[in-house]
Structures are given as C-alpha cells and as structure tokens.
Design a protein around this motif. Structure first.
Motif, short mmCIF file in Angstrom:
data_model
loop_
_atom_site.label_atom_id
_atom_site.label_comp_id
_atom_site.label_asym_id
_atom_site.label_seq_id
_atom_site.Cartn_x
_atom_site.Cartn_y
_atom_site.Cartn_z
N LEU A 196 -11.86 6.40 20.04
CA LEU A 196 -11.31 5.24 20.71
C LEU A 196 -11.27 5.36 22.14
O LEU A 196 -11.11 6.34 22.82
CB LEU A 196 -9.85 5.00 20.17
N GLU A 197 -11.54 4.12 22.79
CA GLU A 197 -11.46 3.86 24.19
C GLU A 197 -10.66 2.79 24.57
O GLU A 197 -9.92 2.06 23.85
CB GLU A 197 -12.83 3.95 24.88
N SER A 198 -10.56 2.23 25.97
CA SER A 198 -9.93 1.19 26.54
C SER A 198 -10.66 -0.08 26.46
O SER A 198 -11.97 0.05 26.56
CB SER A 198 -9.42 1.29 27.56
N ALA B 210 -9.06 -0.09 19.01
CA ALA B 210 -8.47 -0.23 17.81
C ALA B 210 -9.65 -0.32 16.85
O ALA B 210 -10.73 -0.99 16.86
CB ALA B 210 -7.62 -1.36 17.64
N LYS B 211 -9.61 0.60 15.75
CA LYS B 211 -10.68 0.76 14.78
C LYS B 211 -10.03 1.11 13.37
O LYS B 211 -9.01 1.66 13.44
CB LYS B 211 -11.67 1.67 15.09
N ALA C 54 -2.42 4.27 -0.94
CA ALA C 54 -1.04 3.58 -0.39
C ALA C 54 -1.65 2.83 0.81
O ALA C 54 -1.08 1.83 1.08
CB ALA C 54 -0.18 4.45 0.18
N ILE C 55 -2.87 3.16 1.30
CA ILE C 55 -3.68 2.31 2.25
C ILE C 55 -4.94 2.13 2.13
O ILE C 55 -5.76 3.22 1.95
CB ILE C 55 -3.23 2.98 3.80
N PRO C 56 -5.60 0.93 2.62
CA PRO C 56 -6.81 0.72 2.55
C PRO C 56 -7.90 1.62 3.24
O PRO C 56 -9.13 1.82 3.14
CB PRO C 56 -7.23 -0.72 2.31
N TYR C 57 -7.37 1.83 4.57
CA TYR C 57 -8.06 2.44 5.58
C TYR C 57 -7.13 2.78 6.55
O TYR C 57 -5.96 2.56 6.38
CB TYR C 57 -9.13 1.59 6.27
N LEU C 58 -7.30 3.83 7.52
CA LEU C 58 -6.22 3.92 8.74
C LEU C 58 -6.52 3.14 9.89
O LEU C 58 -7.70 3.53 10.53
CB LEU C 58 -6.64 5.38 8.84
N TYR C 59 -5.63 2.06 10.23
CA TYR C 59 -6.03 1.28 11.30
C TYR C 59 -5.24 1.99 12.50
O TYR C 59 -4.09 1.92 12.24
CB TYR C 59 -5.61 -0.10 10.93
N THR C 60 -5.95 2.44 13.29
CA THR C 60 -5.30 3.12 14.73
C THR C 60 -5.74 2.30 16.03
O THR C 60 -6.92 2.03 16.03
CB THR C 60 -5.56 4.47 14.83
N ILE C 61 -4.84 2.35 16.84
CA ILE C 61 -4.90 1.95 18.25
C ILE C 61 -4.69 2.97 19.13
O ILE C 61 -4.12 3.90 18.78
CB ILE C 61 -3.93 0.69 18.44
N ASN C 62 -5.55 2.61 20.22
CA ASN C 62 -5.45 3.95 20.91
C ASN C 62 -4.38 4.11 21.99
O ASN C 62 -4.36 4.27 23.41
CB ASN C 62 -6.56 3.82 22.14
N GLY C 63 -3.13 4.16 21.43
CA GLY C 63 -1.78 4.28 22.12
C GLY C 63 -1.23 5.55 21.51
O GLY C 63 -2.02 6.51 21.19
N LEU C 64 0.10 5.96 22.09
CA LEU C 64 0.68 6.92 21.83
C LEU C 64 2.27 6.75 21.21
O LEU C 64 2.57 5.60 21.10
CB LEU C 64 0.96 7.86 22.88
N GLY D 233 -1.71 1.45 24.48
CA GLY D 233 -3.17 1.51 24.56
C GLY D 233 -3.70 0.23 25.01
O GLY D 233 -4.91 0.11 25.13
N VAL D 234 -2.81 -0.73 25.41
CA VAL D 234 -3.19 -2.17 25.88
C VAL D 234 -2.80 -2.25 27.48
O VAL D 234 -2.20 -1.29 27.98
CB VAL D 234 -2.82 -3.23 25.10
N TRP D 235 -2.78 -3.54 27.99
CA TRP D 235 -2.85 -3.35 29.53
C TRP D 235 -1.37 -4.09 29.68
O TRP D 235 -0.93 -5.19 29.31
CB TRP D 235 -3.75 -4.31 30.14
#
Length: 453
Positions: free
Chosen positions: A73-75, A91-92, A128-138, A328-330
C-alpha cells in the motif's frame, strides 16, 4: 476439514496494525507439519507472499499480516480532488489463504495441501469476511478493539435509500470539526463508502455532498452540491437517480469506491467549477445519505464540518502543510505567521601551491592562480514556520504532522515534498485564555537545489 481458521481481522482495518489469523488443523501431528499462508489480492491467484509456520505448543498457527500488507500500500496524492476521488494505492482488498504441508515420514519430502484435504496451493479462507480490506493507516496499541481498528467510530452501515435519521462524524481525521482556511487553499476529507458484504439494504452510502456558504453576518449567501457518482470522480453510482439496491450500484463496488476522498477547500471548489462568493466568511460541508424518495436525506448525516475564512496574518503568506494522518489519508493546516529561511552550505576544497611546478620553463607568473580551490558547494535550505496560538485540541491534533513520514507543502496550486526536522512549542500560562500553545516547525524541502561545482 483439515484446516480451520479460528480468528481473523475485522474489516475495514488498517495495514499498520496487528492483523491476526489463527488456524488449527486435524493434521498437525503429521511429520514435518507446517501451516502455510498465502497472501494475494482479492480475486487474484498470484501469490504476493507465502509464509510457513510450525505449530505453537497448543498446535495452533498464529499469523500477523499487518507489516506484510503495508508493503503493498502507498499514499494517493489526492489533494486536488474536485470533488471526489476514489482510492487507488492507499486501500486495497487482500485475501489470505491457509493450507498446510507435511510428509509421510520424518525423512520424506513434504507435500503442500489445500487445507481441505487434497494436495495443492492453500485454499481455505476466513468465512467471516469476504476479503481483507485494509487502508494504509495505523492503530495505536491502546486504541485497538480486540486487535482491530475501531471501525465503528468511522463506519456504520445504516439502512440504505431510506428515510432514517442519524448524525455521525465519520471523516477519517482527528482534526477539529471547525478549521480555518484561506482562499486558494486545498483541503480534503476521506470517508469509508458503501459496505463490505455486498448488501443491497445496508451501507454507509455517501450519496450527496452539500456546501452552504455564509457571510460575516451569518446570512446564507451561496449553496452548491455534488452527487457521489462516477462522473464526479466517485462511485459506485453512475447517476444520481440510482438507488443503493439497484443492480449496478451495490454490486458494483470496488476497493476504490469503498474509500472516497472529497475536496472541501476553496481551491477544490474552484477546480470543480464552483467559486466561493467573495463575501464568504465561513461555509459548512455535509455528507448525506439517500432517502427513500431517491433524493438526499437531510436527516441522514455522515459528516458535518465547518471552515472559517482566514486572511494573511501580519502580512505573512504562511505555509500550508498536507500530511498523511494516522488513517493513511490527508490532513491540512496553515502556519500563518512569519516563515524564516536560512541556508547552510557544505563546502569542499583542496589546496595547491601558488607556484605551478608542473609548467614548462620559463614558469609563468599568474596572479589569478588559486591556492585554496573550492570545487563543490552543497546548499541546504532550512525554513521555520510559525503557527498562530492554538487550542489544546489543535495542538494535540498537529502532533500527527510531526510524527508523519509523508509531508507536503502547498505552493501556488502545487504540492512539494518536505521533511520535518524539528519542532518547538511555546505554552502560555495564563489560565484565562483558551489558546495556550504555539508551534515553530523547522522543515526542509525534500529536493534541495543542485550543488554548485
């Protein structure tokens, strides 16, 4: 079933977090047994990472994909969203597939198994989840909910295309709800959009963006709005008349449309064809859902923010920073007081004699010949930007700027990378004032001027 996933992360989640998968297997006592986990993009068979792990003393396998996923992931440099931008790199959707490997004896060659029984690549996914949706945050350690991002504070799937009443503040930011901003400045907010189970009935459906503009007397002098459609840079709707439950809307979501960035600055509006009235003193931005009549639901609010006009302070233009916040956003802020600039010059020299001993005879006399020769100058500019007096909330929020590893500053209508080098804080001790803090931030542009040779 040989493999069973007993624990998995929730979604949406943050990549720089502890993303735990716990697995068990009925075959864990086999010779040379190892759990095998494959990381792929959702819908892809290409393996990004394969991890093998021996069972722990309880025969379980515990995998943490947090630091691994952050490498993919990047910005998104979406400062100029006008009005909507969907996520590209920030986010992917990922998929974690579990399998196992073991041999028939301690000396035999191990084989790879799907986790369902047959041999083959890992194939068991979390039900329990269809995929793992992640955002480049913490997520900070003490903010986690059972290891996970506390998404309930930023994402609520309400009844979609319905006349429901709610009021949330779900923008992915810790910024104050009222901020100062100047003409010509960019600003954005980001928000989770849609849902993660493809439901046609429940979603955080960001349908409409409404801007109301007021003068110094508090009179409403201008209004404009945009629908969240792919024609306006958003989605998944193609037209404003689409209901969430329509085919081609709820089932057309992508990883991109699930995270929207929305332009909310005067320059974003101008770029989108809406110039603020010259008499504006402040404006409000509301993100609304869709009602059961197919139009905006004024009682269904996902975010409500206020922006107050700020002019140049004491004749200084100030410096406007944009930085990747903890989500992970501005986020954005302008240091409005004086900016001091200084150059440090690194020099390299060598010494030579005034007499040119290598010349032919007669040796020529040359008054222009150098003794000390400067053959390399590397100038580095450092700037110090000073903030106005800040409230406690503003001072706490701005710490994210100092901690961020991805900082830019706005110059004209462009953004340039910067590096924060140090911060000094001044604190007032007068208990009768609410504005107690002031920051002086030292920074350098990330690309310095070329050395002189």
């Amino acid at each position: 079933m040989a493999i069973l996933i007993t624990q998995n992360p929730t979604i949406p989640n943050m990549a720089n977090n502890t993303l735990l998968f716990t697995v068990t297997s009925s075959q864990s006592s086999q010779p040379q047994f190892q759990y095998v986990a494959d990381l792929t993009y959702s819908g892809s068979a290409t393996v990004l990472q394969r991890i093998k792990q021996q069972p722990n003393p309880s025969s379980y396998g515990v995998f943490d994909f947090g630091q691994i996923i952050s490498n993919y992931l990047e910005s998104d440099n979406s400062w100029k969203s006008a009005p909507f931008t969907t996520a590209t790199n920030v986010a992917k959707r990922f998929q974690v597939k579990m399998g196992e490997e073991y041999a028939s004896s301690i000396s035999g060659s191990p084989l790879l198994y799907t986790g369902y029984g047959p041999s083959g690549n890992p194939a068991v996914t979390a039900s329990a989840i269809p995929y793992l949706y992640t955002i480049n945050g913490l997520v900070d350690p003490y903010d986690k909910v059972n290891w996970n991002f506390p998404s309930a504070s930023y994402y609520t799937a309400t009844s979609a295309s319905a006349a429901t009443t709610f009021s949330y503040q779900h923008a992915l930011t810790n910024a104050p709800l009222s901020q100062s901003i100047q003409d010509g400045e960019y600003a954005t907010i980001s928000v989770i959009n849609g849902n993660f189970d493809n439901s046609d009935a429940f979603a955080q459906d960001i349908y409409w963006m409404q801007v109301n503009v007021y003068n110094s007397a508090g009179s409403n002098i201008q209004n404009f709005d945009w629908f969240n459609t792919d024609g306006n840079g958003g989605g998944p709707r193609t037209t404003f008349s689409d209901y969430w439950f329509d085919s081609g809307t709820y089932d057309a979501q992508t990883a991109g449309t699930q995270l929207l960035t929305i332009g909310v600055g005067p320059q974003n509006f101008d770029d989108a064809g809406q110039t603020l009235n010259t008499s504006w003193a402040y404006y409000t931005v509301r993100l609304l859902g869709q009602g059961d009549d197919g139009l905006e639901n004024n009682n269904g609010v996902y975010a409500n923010l206020r922006y107050v006009k700020q002019g140049a302070q004491c004749g200084y233009d100030g410096v406007r920073f944009a930085w990747k916040n903890e989500f992970g956003v501005w986020d954005y802020y302008t240091f409005t007081l004086q900016t001091d600039k200084a150059f440090n010059i690194e020099r390299a020299t060598y010494e030579q004699s005034f007499v040119p001993f290598g010349d032919n005879t007669p040796v020529s006399y040359n008054k222009q010949r150098r003794g000390t020769t400067n053959y390399y100058n590397k100038p580095t500019q450092t700037q110090v930007a000073n903030s106005d007096w800040l409230t406690q909330n503003e001072a706490d929020w701005l710490k994210e700027l100092f901690f961020s590893a991805n900082v830019f500053y706005q110059s004209g209508t462009d953004f340039y990378p910067a590096v924060i080098t140090s911060v000094n804080m001044t604190e007032k001790t007068n208990p009768r004032t609410q504005r107690n803090f002031q920051y002086a931030i030292e920074f350098q542009v990330a690309n310095q001027i070329n050395p002189r040779v």
